[in-house]
Motif scaffolding. Structure first.
Motif, short mmCIF file in Angstrom:
data_model
loop_
_atom_site.label_atom_id
_atom_site.label_comp_id
_atom_site.label_asym_id
_atom_site.label_seq_id
_atom_site.Cartn_x
_atom_site.Cartn_y
_atom_site.Cartn_z
N LYS A 148 -56.04 39.30 -40.67
CA LYS A 148 -55.14 38.59 -41.43
C LYS A 148 -54.55 39.50 -42.43
O LYS A 148 -54.54 40.12 -43.52
CB LYS A 148 -55.85 37.60 -42.33
N VAL A 149 -53.21 39.75 -41.73
CA VAL A 149 -52.35 41.05 -42.36
C VAL A 149 -51.21 40.17 -43.14
O VAL A 149 -50.79 39.21 -42.91
CB VAL A 149 -51.80 41.83 -41.19
N ARG A 150 -50.72 41.15 -44.07
CA ARG A 150 -49.84 40.77 -45.00
C ARG A 150 -48.25 41.20 -44.30
O ARG A 150 -47.36 40.31 -44.49
CB ARG A 150 -49.92 41.11 -46.47
N ASN A 151 -48.39 42.29 -44.07
CA ASN A 151 -47.44 42.91 -43.15
C ASN A 151 -47.52 43.02 -41.85
O ASN A 151 -48.40 43.79 -41.40
CB ASN A 151 -46.91 44.48 -43.85
N LYS A 152 -46.66 42.21 -40.97
CA LYS A 152 -46.91 42.27 -39.47
C LYS A 152 -47.05 43.81 -38.80
O LYS A 152 -47.80 43.91 -37.83
CB LYS A 152 -45.92 41.61 -38.86
N ASN A 153 -46.47 44.79 -39.53
CA ASN A 153 -46.55 46.06 -39.01
C ASN A 153 -47.81 46.90 -39.18
O ASN A 153 -48.16 47.84 -38.43
CB ASN A 153 -45.69 47.05 -39.85
N ASN A 154 -48.77 46.07 -39.83
CA ASN A 154 -50.18 46.55 -40.00
C ASN A 154 -51.25 45.91 -39.12
O ASN A 154 -52.47 46.00 -39.12
CB ASN A 154 -50.79 46.28 -41.56
N LYS A 155 -50.76 45.22 -38.09
CA LYS A 155 -51.60 44.48 -37.23
C LYS A 155 -52.55 45.52 -36.57
O LYS A 155 -52.16 46.74 -36.24
CB LYS A 155 -50.75 43.53 -36.26
N PRO A 156 -53.87 45.10 -36.15
CA PRO A 156 -54.58 46.26 -35.79
C PRO A 156 -54.49 46.40 -34.05
O PRO A 156 -54.08 45.45 -33.42
CB PRO A 156 -56.14 45.27 -35.85
N ASP A 157 -54.69 47.76 -33.67
CA ASP A 157 -54.81 48.10 -32.36
C ASP A 157 -56.05 47.59 -31.82
O ASP A 157 -56.77 46.95 -32.55
CB ASP A 157 -54.22 49.56 -31.86
N GLY A 158 -56.24 47.82 -30.27
CA GLY A 158 -57.47 47.48 -29.77
C GLY A 158 -58.68 48.00 -30.33
O GLY A 158 -59.74 47.59 -30.55
N TYR A 159 -58.27 49.37 -30.72
CA TYR A 159 -59.76 50.03 -31.41
C TYR A 159 -60.14 49.52 -32.71
O TYR A 159 -61.41 49.22 -33.19
CB TYR A 159 -59.39 51.68 -31.51
N GLU A 160 -59.12 49.25 -33.43
CA GLU A 160 -59.24 48.64 -34.72
C GLU A 160 -59.90 47.33 -34.68
O GLU A 160 -60.70 46.85 -35.66
CB GLU A 160 -57.92 48.63 -35.47
N LYS A 161 -59.40 46.56 -33.49
CA LYS A 161 -59.93 45.22 -33.61
C LYS A 161 -61.59 45.32 -33.08
O LYS A 161 -62.19 44.66 -33.86
CB LYS A 161 -59.26 44.48 -32.39
#
Length: 203
Positions: free
Chosen positions: A98-111
């Motif tokens: 649930k990001v505030r800034n769309k540039n901080n969306k998780p990549d596959g590893y972070e997911k």
């Protein structure tokens, strides 16, 4: 702009823009774990200390609306300055489902890291203080060190249930973050992670 910053940016572009989801994730070898933890913890503490200091000053000077402005303007330069000063660090990022800034969306590893912590929360299990991945993309190897973030009392002012947040805070968030999804949390909820990408040359 420093040579180190240029090199890091080019390396990040190579590593992450092409195949951020397709690498192999394994556990780091025992000989590297201590160095990864030491490096990750040091970077995390530097980041949180710097951000907390900026936010405290903003709150004292102008309240929560000022803190939102400070976070919007200062968070990225502070983050960049920290990894510029450490040759082992390739990137630092705060991310969540649930990001505030769309540039901080998780990549596959972070997911995968976020899912790991969310499953622990779902079953009421105690969080470890960190989570580590070794990632190999073709001939490139790097590590990810994740630090879980939990919602505290102060966080609720900007990340809590919207019906309980003040109208001026909601207005300011709407102005700065039109795609904001980082709300609805209760005290002590899992918020997300600080994701620290560490070179395989970590010492």
């Amino acid at each position: 702009m420093s040579t180190k910053y240029i090199f890091s940016s080019l390396l990040l572009l190579f590593l992450f823009s092409c195949s951020r989801d397709n690498g192999e994730i394994t556990n780091p070898p025992a000989k590297d774990v201590i160095n990864i933890i030491t490096t990750g913890e040091g970077v995390f503490k530097d980041l949180i200390t710097s951000l907390s200091s900026e936010l405290s000053t903003a709150i004292n000077d102008g309240g929560m609306k000022a803190a939102i402005n400070t976070c919007n303007i200062s968070a990225m330069p502070i983050t960049t300055s920290i990894y510029e000063d450490n040759h082992s660090i390739l990137n630092i990022k705060r991310t969540s489902f649930k990001v505030r800034n769309k540039n901080n969306k998780p990549d596959g590893y972070e997911k995968k890291a976020l899912q790991y912590f969310e499953e622990l929360e779902e079953f009421g299990k105690k969080f470890p203080s960190y989570y580590v991945q070794k990632i190999q993309e073709k001939n490139e190897v790097f590590f990810r060190y994740y630090k879980p973030l939990l919602i505290n009392e102060l966080c609720l002012n900007c990340h809590g249930v919207t019906d309980r947040m003040s109208a001026d805070i909601l207005q300011k968030l709407g102005e700065l973050y039109p795609d904001d999804n980082a709300n609805g949390y209760e005290l002590n909820n899992f918020r997300g992670v600080v994701s620290i990408t560490i070179s395989d040359e970590v010492q």
